[in-house]
Motif scaffolding. Structure first.
Motif, PDB file in Angstrom:
ATOM      1  N   GLU A 143       0.839  -1.204   0.000  1.00  0.00           N
ATOM      2  CA  GLU A 143       0.000   0.000   0.000  1.00  0.00           C
ATOM      3  C   GLU A 143       0.879   1.261   0.000  1.00  0.00           C
ATOM      4  N   GLN A 182       2.676   1.617  -3.355  1.00  0.00           N
ATOM      5  CA  GLN A 182       1.747   2.090  -4.386  1.00  0.00           C
ATOM      6  C   GLN A 182       1.548   3.600  -4.280  1.00  0.00           C
ATOM      7  N   LEU A 206       2.299  -4.231  -9.262  1.00  0.00           N
ATOM      8  CA  LEU A 206       3.345  -3.703  -8.388  1.00  0.00           C
ATOM      9  C   LEU A 206       4.121  -4.847  -7.715  1.00  0.00           C
ATOM     10  N   THR A 231       4.874   5.441  -5.346  1.00  0.00           N
ATOM     11  CA  THR A 231       5.137   5.473  -6.787  1.00  0.00           C
ATOM     12  C   THR A 231       4.090   6.335  -7.502  1.00  0.00           C
ATOM     13  N   GLN A 232       2.881   6.278  -6.980  1.00  0.00           N
ATOM     14  CA  GLN A 232       1.832   7.127  -7.573  1.00  0.00           C
ATOM     15  C   GLN A 232       2.168   8.608  -7.382  1.00  0.00           C
ATOM     16  N   LYS A 263      -3.604  -3.064 -10.010  1.00  0.00           N
ATOM     17  CA  LYS A 263      -2.397  -2.251  -9.833  1.00  0.00           C
ATOM     18  C   LYS A 263      -1.479  -2.801  -8.750  1.00  0.00           C
ATOM     19  N   HIS A 264      -2.043  -3.399  -7.701  1.00  0.00           N
ATOM     20  CA  HIS A 264      -1.183  -3.956  -6.657  1.00  0.00           C
ATOM     21  C   HIS A 264      -0.528  -5.258  -7.115  1.00  0.00           C
ATOM     22  N   ASP A 293      -6.239  -5.078  -4.209  1.00  0.00           N
ATOM     23  CA  ASP A 293      -6.971  -4.750  -5.438  1.00  0.00           C
ATOM     24  C   ASP A 293      -8.480  -4.957  -5.263  1.00  0.00           C
TER      25      ASP A 293
END
Lengths: 267, 274
Positions: A123, A126, A185, A129-130, A181-182, A214
């Protein structure tokens, strides 16, 4: 006495939004009548509703069921299962055996302590990086702070492939969750760890956490969802040990003790 | 096939002749348990030997004994004893009673994990008020990025009371009794600096803080101390649970409940609405 003391506020009727029972009449489960609204619920859906206050789609539940199914190993040598087997061998009760084995599953080198740390890291990674951080830096920073990353490497086989990953990915793909997305990742982190000097592969904990994130579980929700994750493998270990002659599961001779302490001395 | 071996520095056994599974002699850290310790050592001495590997000095054993008495029964209002009674009153197995006491007495608020964290503070801060000041008010930057634990965050400084506005007499008496037999550094310093520490923590010293200081002075690690705290609190839980089992469920408080989102009696079935 200080009127601001929270203990005073805690006195009186138990204030609860999660529910209660009215014997002979009905039961309330998070604001719903259990027997009127939830009587046909899938058990996992009800369990997750208790944890999150949200209900889940059949596709989500299939993946979450599969996460439990594919890590249910009735192997009495495994540390948590061994607790159930030894309790069976000593002729303890089934509930005590299974409760102790599940509590044991909150381990530091596998199980719940890894799971919550792994979900939390995914988490945070994510979010970082976001927000523009480089994933290599995020991974390096995590290793610097915490020396390892839960969900990568395995206690018994640090660099081996995890046999559970293929099957759970296949289930996830069928339900439309293999490319969240996870999950992407988690694989990207594995690539960094494999190509760097760490040589660590992703294990089931990372992929399971990614799928759960997710699906929308928070790390804390994921931790509680996983409580029964190893359960299905435990009753067989208890039953088989109960069927052997008493105390004959994993016996050790006196000579099995490899003593490394002080020599004989006198009080 | 290589037979599994169990490595230990605590225990050794000699098998009875002709029976490799029955021990004839058992040695704990080199001492003959049934041939010598049984009649020569007290229970606190044996407990100390098991955990620390050495026979304790008389004052050390006495301090451990005082601590064991202080922790043995937190009383029936304590969550761990309440949980044990809740198990005992329904006739659950004895092991379930103790498992209930252990789970509810294990936490970071009043339980064994609070003692663990308080012992960590003693290890880090020692007898420096400046170090305590920093540790009791950590910057958020320091804790950012740390691995998430299954244990909840502290809601009050470990070793200090969560709600009590004053230094409780039983805590004061325990600190005084331990300080009289144990002249080692942490307890003595705690005794002299208690008020300054309480100001830093903004709450009075609790039994967990006294236990943590004493266990640290006795040479136990935080992990040892956590385990001992769990063990030492079981006698009261057991006795109270047995008593409530005898008293019966009708004499055990059940409490009333208020459910603000109670939908009231329903007739329809609407499962599946998401």
């Amino acid at each position: 006495m200080n009127a601001e003391n929270p203990l005073i506020f805690g006195e009186g009727p138990l204030q609860s939004a999660v529910g209660g029972c009215f014997p002979g009449e009905r039961a309330v489960f998070r604001g719903r009548d259990l027997h009127a609204h939830l009587r046909d619920a899938d058990w996992l859906d009800l369990y997750l509703f208790g944890i999150t206050g949200r209900q889940h789609t059949p596709e989500q539940l299939k993946v979450l069921h599969a996460i439990w199914v594919n890590t249910s190993y009735p192997d009495a040598r495994l540390w948590n299962n061994r607790v159930a087997a030894l309790a069976g061998s000593a002729r303890s009760t089934g509930t005590l055996a299974l409760a102790a084995a599940l509590a044991t599953s909150e381990a530091a080198i596998y199980g719940r302590q890894i799971d919550i740390a792994c979900a939390d890291f995914l988490e945070r990674a994510q979010q970082s990086t976001q927000a523009g951080a480089n994933l290599d830096d995020v991974v390096r920073d995590e290793l610097k702070r915490n020396r390892s990353i839960g969900g990568y490497g395995r206690p018994v086989a640090r660099s081996a492939n995890d046999e559970r990953i293929g099957p759970i990915l296949e289930v996830a793909a069928r339900q439309g969750f293999a490319n969240g997305k996870h999950v992407r990742l988690a694989f990207a982190i594995e690539e960094i760890l494999l190509n760097g000097r760490w040589r660590m592969r992703m294990n089931y904990a990372a992929l399971a956490a990614a799928l759960a994130l997710d699906i929308g579980l928070t790390p804390n929700e994921y931790y509680l969802y996983l409580f029964p994750a190893f359960l299905a493998g435990m009753p067989p270990c208890y039953i088989e040990a109960s069927q052997r002659p008493a105390q004959t599961t994993l016996p050790l001779r006196c000579s099995a003790i490899d003593y490394v302490g002080p020599d004989r001395r006198f009080w | 096939m290589t037979a599994p071996r169990l490595r230990t520095a605590i225990w050794n056994e000699e098998a009875a002749s002709g029976d490799p599974f029955t021990a004839e002699s058992c040695y704990c850290h080199g001492y003959d348990v049934f041939g010598e310790i049984l009649e020569k050592a007290s229970y606190p001495e044996y407990l100390y030997l098991l955990f620390r590997g050495e026979k304790p000095a008389p004052a050390t054993a006495r301090a451990l004994e005082i601590l064991a008495v202080a922790l043995a029964n937190p009383g029936p209002r304590d969550p761990s004893v309440h949980a044990a009674m809740a198990a005992g009153v329904g006739g659950s197995p004895a092991a379930a009673v103790l498992m209930a006491a252990l789970a509810s007495g294990a936490g970071v608020s009043g339980g064994a994990r609070e003692i663990f964290r308080s012992m960590e503070l003693w290890q880090t801060c020692g007898c420096s008020l400046a170090a305590w000041q920093q540790a009791l008010h950590p910057s958020t930057e320091k804790s950012a990025g740390q691995r998430r634990s299954v244990w909840p965050e502290n809601e009050h400084p470990p070793g200090f009371a969560a709600y009590s506005p004053q230094f409780a007499l039983p805590v004061r008496q325990t600190l005084a009794a331990l300080s009289r037999v144990l002249s080692a550094d942490k307890l003595a310093w705690l005794h002299s600096q208690r008020e300054a520490l309480e100001q830093l923590a903004d709450s009075p010293l609790a039994m967990t803080g006294v236990a943590a200081a004493a266990l640290t002075d006795l040479g136990f690690s935080p992990a040892d101390g956590e385990m001992l705290a769990l063990l030492l609190r079981l006698p009261g839980a057991a006795a109270h649970a047995l008593e409530q089992g005898r008293n019966g469920i009708r004499h055990f408080p059940f409490f009333t409940i208020d459910i603000p989102n109670d939908p009231g009696p329903q007739t329809g079935d609407s499962y599946g609405e998401r």
